[in-house]
Design an enzyme around this catalytic site. Structure first.
Site, PDB file in Angstrom:
ATOM      1  N   HIS A  29      35.065 -98.675 -53.472  1.00  0.00           N
ATOM      2  CA  HIS A  29      36.317 -99.060 -54.132  1.00  0.00           C
ATOM      3  C   HIS A  29      37.243 -99.750 -53.140  1.00  0.00           C
ATOM      4  CE1 HIS A  29      35.808 -95.947 -57.409  1.00  0.00           C
ATOM      5  NE2 HIS A  29      35.129 -95.344 -56.452  1.00  0.00           N
ATOM      6  N   TYR A  30      38.259-100.415 -53.684  1.00  0.00           N
ATOM      7  CA  TYR A  30      39.443-100.683 -52.856  1.00  0.00           C
ATOM      8  C   TYR A  30      40.614 -99.908 -53.428  1.00  0.00           C
ATOM      9  CZ  TYR A  30      40.697-104.586 -56.131  1.00  0.00           C
ATOM     10  OH  TYR A  30      40.990-105.367 -57.212  1.00  0.00           O
ATOM     11  N   THR A  31      41.605 -99.619 -52.565  1.00  0.00           N
ATOM     12  CA  THR A  31      42.735 -98.798 -53.005  1.00  0.00           C
ATOM     13  C   THR A  31      43.749 -99.592 -53.820  1.00  0.00           C
ATOM     14  OG1 THR A  31      43.881 -99.281 -50.941  1.00  0.00           O
ATOM     15  CG2 THR A  31      42.573 -97.243 -51.029  1.00  0.00           C
ATOM     16  N   GLU A  94      36.840 -95.075 -50.705  1.00  0.00           N
ATOM     17  CA  GLU A  94      37.943 -96.007 -50.941  1.00  0.00           C
ATOM     18  C   GLU A  94      38.177 -96.830 -49.676  1.00  0.00           C
ATOM     19  OE1 GLU A  94      39.948 -96.763 -53.443  1.00  0.00           O
ATOM     20  OE2 GLU A  94      39.618 -95.171 -54.922  1.00  0.00           O
ATOM     21  N   HIS A 136      32.796-100.257 -57.821  1.00  0.00           N
ATOM     22  CA  HIS A 136      33.429 -99.668 -58.999  1.00  0.00           C
ATOM     23  C   HIS A 136      33.286-100.603 -60.209  1.00  0.00           C
ATOM     24  CE1 HIS A 136      37.163 -97.218 -60.505  1.00  0.00           C
ATOM     25  NE2 HIS A 136      36.066 -96.921 -61.163  1.00  0.00           N
ATOM     26  N   ASP A 146      37.106-103.842 -58.547  1.00  0.00           N
ATOM     27  CA  ASP A 146      36.980-103.518 -57.123  1.00  0.00           C
ATOM     28  C   ASP A 146      35.550-103.139 -56.753  1.00  0.00           C
ATOM     29  OD1 ASP A 146      37.529-101.103 -58.693  1.00  0.00           O
ATOM     30  OD2 ASP A 146      37.748-100.002 -56.813  1.00  0.00           O
TER      31      ASP A 146
HETATM   32 ZN   LIG Z   1      37.980 -98.157 -57.807  1.00  0.00          ZN
END
Ligand SMILES: [Zn+2]
Length: 236
Positions: A29-31, A94, A136, A146
């Protein structure tokens, strides 16, 4: 949970419960939140009801928030290769990043250098197939983008940590129509409830140069090759 060479900080989150399935996936993921403290606060806030097992800062610092044996709450409503409870089946990482909402940009090298040994240790320990190291957006195509088209999947593939983008493509159009392509997408693992979104997610991961939600000859050839490799047993 304890600190190690790969984990620099502990920031325990109350947001987890028991797994209902063995670990078989890794979800990146990215935040989409800066600064990183804002993301760490949210991922540990009981009101927010979200978490991940790890967060890696843009400087390459690794935080552990949830023990791996527990079910962190990172994927939400998701699906991959028949699995609907992706949180139960996965470890979530993340990546500290502004995301598409706050100025999308390249992922930092320090962050990638911290991700590689962590992902390698996780994949080895839990025997996670490369085909189950996903973004994600791959498991929630209708809702998520993401880590997105700038995430260096090809570099991760060089370490054997995810499937490489197929390069030897056959000419011609392997799928007779868009419907056949979308059904093949489902066979590969995607939720095709919203076909255009599923096509976009596939492009984001496998042909990041053009993301338009349209089936074309190139993405057809890529998906065909991925399925061939899987059928041959080369794509575990
Ligand atoms: Zn995510």
């Amino acid at each position: 949970m304890e600190k190690s060479e790969l984990v620099h900080h502990m920031r325990p989150s109350p947001n987890y419960n028991d797994r209902a399935a063995p670990i078989s996936m890794l979800v990146l993921h990215y935040t989409e939140m800066k600064p990183v403290e804002t993301a760490l606060d949210r991922l540990t806030d009981p009101e927010a009801q979200v978490s991940a097992h790890y967060l890696i800062t843009e400087e390459g610092q690794v935080y552990q928030l949830v023990p791996e044996e527990k079910r962190a709450w990172h994927a939400g409503q998701s699906y991959w290769r028949g699995t609907k409870d992706v949180n139960s089946a996965s470890i979530g990482i993340e990546l500290d990043h502004p995301g598409h909402a706050n100025g999308y940009r390249k992922f930092s090298d320090a962050q990638f250098q911290a991700l590689v040994p962590l992902a390698a240790r996780i994949a080895k320990q839990h025997d996670i197939p490369r085909a189950n190291v996903v973004g994600h957006s791959d498991v929630a195509p209708a809702r998520k983008t993401d880590p997105g088209e700038l995430f260096p999947w090809s570099r991760l593939a060089e370490y054997g940590l995810c499937l490489p983008i197929p390069t030897k493509l056959e000419s011609g159009d392997p799928f007779h129509n868009d419907g056949a392509f979308v059904l093949a997408l489902e066979r590969f693992g995607y939720d095709i409830t919203e076909p255009k979104k599923a096509i976009e997610a596939f492009q984001r991961r496998w042909r990041p140069q053009l993301i338009d939600g349209q089936v074309d000859q190139q993405i057809g050839a890529i998906l065909w090759q991925l399925l061939l490799q899987r059928d041959r047993g080369d794509a575990r």
